[in-house]
Scaffold this active site. Structure first.
Site, short mmCIF file in Angstrom:
data_model
loop_
_atom_site.label_atom_id
_atom_site.label_comp_id
_atom_site.label_asym_id
_atom_site.label_seq_id
_atom_site.Cartn_x
_atom_site.Cartn_y
_atom_site.Cartn_z
N MET A 1 -11.98 58.95 7.63
CA MET A 1 -11.55 58.00 6.61
C MET A 1 -12.02 56.59 6.95
O MET A 1 -12.40 55.82 6.07
CB MET A 1 -10.03 58.04 6.45
CG MET A 1 -9.51 59.29 5.77
SD MET A 1 -7.76 59.15 5.26
CE MET A 1 -6.94 59.10 6.85
N HIS A 2 -12.01 56.25 8.23
CA HIS A 2 -12.49 54.93 8.65
C HIS A 2 -13.97 54.74 8.32
O HIS A 2 -14.40 53.63 7.98
CB HIS A 2 -12.24 54.73 10.14
CG HIS A 2 -10.86 54.26 10.45
ND1 HIS A 2 -10.44 53.90 11.72
CD2 HIS A 2 -9.77 54.08 9.65
CE1 HIS A 2 -9.18 53.53 11.67
NE2 HIS A 2 -8.75 53.64 10.44
N GLU A 3 -14.75 55.81 8.44
CA GLU A 3 -16.16 55.71 8.10
C GLU A 3 -16.35 55.34 6.63
O GLU A 3 -17.30 54.67 6.25
CB GLU A 3 -16.88 57.03 8.41
CG GLU A 3 -17.09 57.27 9.90
CD GLU A 3 -17.94 56.20 10.53
OE1 GLU A 3 -18.99 55.82 9.95
OE2 GLU A 3 -17.56 55.70 11.62
#
Length: 249
Positions: free
Chosen positions: A229-231
């Protein structure tokens, strides 16, 4: 025992108290605080007399999460929250850990405390999961441990809104923790610690291993999902602007 310039550790009668006291950074995850915490928990592994750990902060700060520099490093792709691995220190500690959150628990600082075995909050302090305030999805294992410890409905609200919650409000919302006046939090932590220290060490270790086995086994895949999700969310230009303009507010 002074572990670092900002982390102190004392042991008496099987109880180890770790105190975070980075006054310059208000207990944000500075390099000194990170080093001190990791060294403290590593030292505990070699203290056979230790039966229980109390993790606490100073004055009205428990732990305040990532520094602005740390968040920008993640946004730039120079690091990941897993590089620190602070979230698993209490979880992987061989003996029970009590988080005496006498002060504010902000973002990753609050989440770090939730990985302890016993949690005590203060009525006056602010607690939040403020990741979405900066526009990136939560990390630090928060999408797993916050619902598990607080209940899904409240956790979903906290994670989505990134709003502040006083301890007194969380008590009204039914959190399953003791919520006390700030001046009574550490005293109550010692009351529990003394009860635990009366038990055989091997029994404490064995029971903790059993009680947290599912958390330890289920956390890894969740961490990978948070990184994915951070990507998608962390590297947006708007996120960088939010970190620069909103940090500390």
């Amino acid at each position: 025992m002074k572990i670092s310039s900002v982390v102190h550790m004392v042991e008496q009668d099987g109880i180890v108290q770790i105190t975070m006291e980075d006054r310059q950074h208000k207990n944000m995850f500075s390099e000194q605080l990170i080093e001190g915490l990791r060294e403290s928990f590593a030292t505990i592994e070699h203290l056979p007399q230790c039966k229980v750990v109390i993790l606490t902060g100073y004055d009205n700060y428990f732990a305040s999460g990532g520094t602005q520099e740390g968040l920008l490093a993640i946004q730039d792709g120079r690091s990941k929250f897993t590089d620190l691995n602070l979230y698993s220190l209490a979880l992987n500690c061989r003996v029970p850990v009590i988080s005496a959150m006498q002060g504010h628990g902000i973002g990753g600082g609050f989440v770090m405390g939730l990985f302890s075995d016993v949690i005590i909050l203060s009525q006056e302090s602010i607690y939040n999961t403020n990741f979405m305030k900066y526009g990136f999805t939560p990390g630090f294992g928060s999408t797993y441990i916050v619902p598990r410890k607080l209940g899904f409905a409240l956790a979903q609200e906290m994670l989505l809104t990134a709003e502040n919650y006083r301890g007194a409000e969380l008590a009204q919302r039914g959190v399953p923790f003791k919520v006390l006046p700030r001046t009574e939090v550490l005293q109550y932590a010692y009351k529990i610690a003394e009860s635990l220290a009366d038990k055989p060490t091997e029994s404490l270790i064995t029971l903790k291993d059993h009680l947290v086995a599912s958390i330890r086994s289920e956390l890894g895949p969740i961490i990978q999902e948070e990184l994915q999700m951070h990507e998608k969310t962390f590297h947006q230009e708007g996120v960088r602007q939010r970190i620069v303009s909103l940090f500390g507010q």
